[in-house]
Write a protein that holds these residues in place. Structure first.
Motif, PDB file in Angstrom:
ATOM      1  N   UNK A   1       6.317   5.569   9.371  1.00 48.30           N
ATOM      2  CA  UNK A   1       5.229   6.435   9.011  1.00 48.30           C
ATOM      3  C   UNK A   1       5.352   6.831   7.490  1.00 48.30           C
ATOM      4  N   UNK A   2       4.605   7.081   6.767  1.00 52.69           N
ATOM      5  CA  UNK A   2       4.891   7.582   5.313  1.00 52.69           C
ATOM      6  C   UNK A   2       3.848   8.551   4.991  1.00 52.69           C
ATOM      7  N   UNK A   3       3.715   9.388   4.042  1.00 50.80           N
ATOM      8  CA  UNK A   3       2.984  10.253   3.448  1.00 50.80           C
ATOM      9  C   UNK A   3       2.441  10.003   2.265  1.00 50.80           C
ATOM     10  N   UNK A   4       1.005   9.627   2.033  1.00 50.82           N
ATOM     11  CA  UNK A   4       0.520   9.252   0.924  1.00 50.82           C
ATOM     12  C   UNK A   4      -0.803  10.293   0.321  1.00 50.82           C
ATOM     13  N   UNK A   5      -0.597  10.976  -0.616  1.00 50.93           N
ATOM     14  CA  UNK A   5      -1.454  12.308  -0.852  1.00 50.93           C
ATOM     15  C   UNK A   5      -1.500  13.223   0.342  1.00 50.93           C
ATOM     16  N   UNK A   6      -0.534  13.506   0.905  1.00 49.59           N
ATOM     17  CA  UNK A   6      -0.477  14.247   2.136  1.00 49.59           C
ATOM     18  C   UNK A   6      -1.091  13.638   3.451  1.00 49.59           C
TER      19      UNK A   6
END
Length: 349
Positions: free
Chosen positions: A186-191
């Motif tokens: 998983x990653x975070x993109x724009x929160x």
């Protein structure tokens, strides 16, 4: 049903489960740097896991005698043989999604944890059904015979891992980035938390192994419904699945006739389970062991002789690491297990 039975204290269950957890932790620590696993390293680890699995049979022999030990070895061998077919599917999935070699071990590690969980649930449910409702032996037996027949005759069915209903459901429910981001699931993109392509691969591995779990647990339950023996035989065979994959990935093309041997083993397990609820009763464990060893030996030897001189190219399709690391280029799988699937064309996930 004529059954091997002995009391297993709760602390023994706890100790074995803790030991399995420790071995998984050691394996995770040993590969925490995501390095590419070569044949030599995989062979060493495979030898360690096999030695542990065989060694546990000796512990059973010292504790409960030869019947318990030989029953465990029969279950361990049939599970180990069926796990080779798992390797074919792992190779198919990794090739389909063009998973970089360095990240494959992490996927397999978490995949094995899921496989152990699936098997533990199926073991207790299946064993309870066989003990309480004798007629379930006929259902399980028929299922194994049907699975063996299907394995023997199914060769060229197209398989698309990204069309698996579970994978499609995950993509629908969880925002997914169609690229690899290192070894992250998983990653975070724009929160916002987003699943990576590597997580989709993990789901595909788990979804396919769910089917394998049903087959393999049913096959071992045909040998015994002693939950401790069934669980340990499955667990110690599955623990070495990751190393087995990296050992055999380059030889899979040569196992041309292995699916016939696995089909025979599944059908034999089905017949054995059905006979256990007839006047014939359970077949002797030495006979079961002999059939398992002979079938595996003949099918593998037959395959190696028939494919002598052929190159054992890997199925994992990572000839261009720069491209696969970005997840933008996919390679065709080329060949998959004749036991479970045929060839396919790769599509963008």
């Amino acid at each position: 049903m004529n059954e091997l039975s002995f009391a297993v204290p709760l602390w023994v269950w706890a100790a074995v489960t803790l030991g399995i957890g420790v071995m998984l932790a050691v394996d995770l620590i040993a590969h925490r740097d995501n390095h590419v696993i070569g044949f030599r390293e995989a062979a060493i680890w495979s030898s360690i896991w096999i030695a542990i699995g065989l060694g546990f049979g000796l512990i059973l022999w010292a504790w409960q005698g030869g019947d318990a030990s030989s029953t465990y070895y029969a279950g361990y061998l049939i599970e180990k043989a069926l796990s080779i077919d798992n390797v074919f599917v792992f190779a198919l999935v990794f090739s389909f999604f063009a998973v970089p070699d360095a990240y494959q071990h992490k996927v397999l590690f978490w995949g094995v944890i899921g496989a152990l969980a699936f098997r533990l649930v199926f073991i207790f449910i299946g064993a309870e059904l066989l003990q309480v409702f004798f007629w379930t032996a006929y259902l399980f037996g028929a299922f194994l015979i049907w699975t063996g027949w299907k394995m023997a005759v199914s060769k060229d069915e197209e398989v698309h891992p990204d069309r698996n209903p579970v994978v499609r459901l995950v993509k629908k429910l969880i925002p997914t980035d169609p690229k690899f981001h290192g070894d992250k699931f998983f990653i975070r993109v724009n929160g916002k938390r987003i699943a990576t392509l590597l997580f989709v691969v993990l789901v595909a591995i788990e979804a396919t192994d769910l089917i394998f779990a049903v087959d393999s647990v049913a096959a071992v339950l045909a040998i015994t419904t002693n939950t401790f023996i069934v669980w340990t035989a499955n667990a110690f065979a599955v623990l070495g699945l990751r190393s087995l994959y990296f050992c055999l990935a380059g030889l899979l093309r040569r196992f041309t006739y292995l699916h016939y041997g696995l089909a025979v083993l599944l059908a034999f397990a089905g017949v054995k389970l059905i006979l256990s609820e007839t006047p014939v009763g359970k077949l002797p464990i030495p006979l079961t062991l002999g059939v398992i060893v002979a079938t595996i030996t003949v099918s593998i030897t037959w395959s190696l002789i028939a494919t002598r001189g052929q190159n054992g190219d890997t199925l994992t399709g990572t000839d261009h690491p720069d491209e696969t690391a970005q997840g933008d280029t996919h390679h065709a799988a080329g060949h998959a297990s004749p036991a479970r699937q045929g060839t396919h064309q790769k599509e963008s996930p």
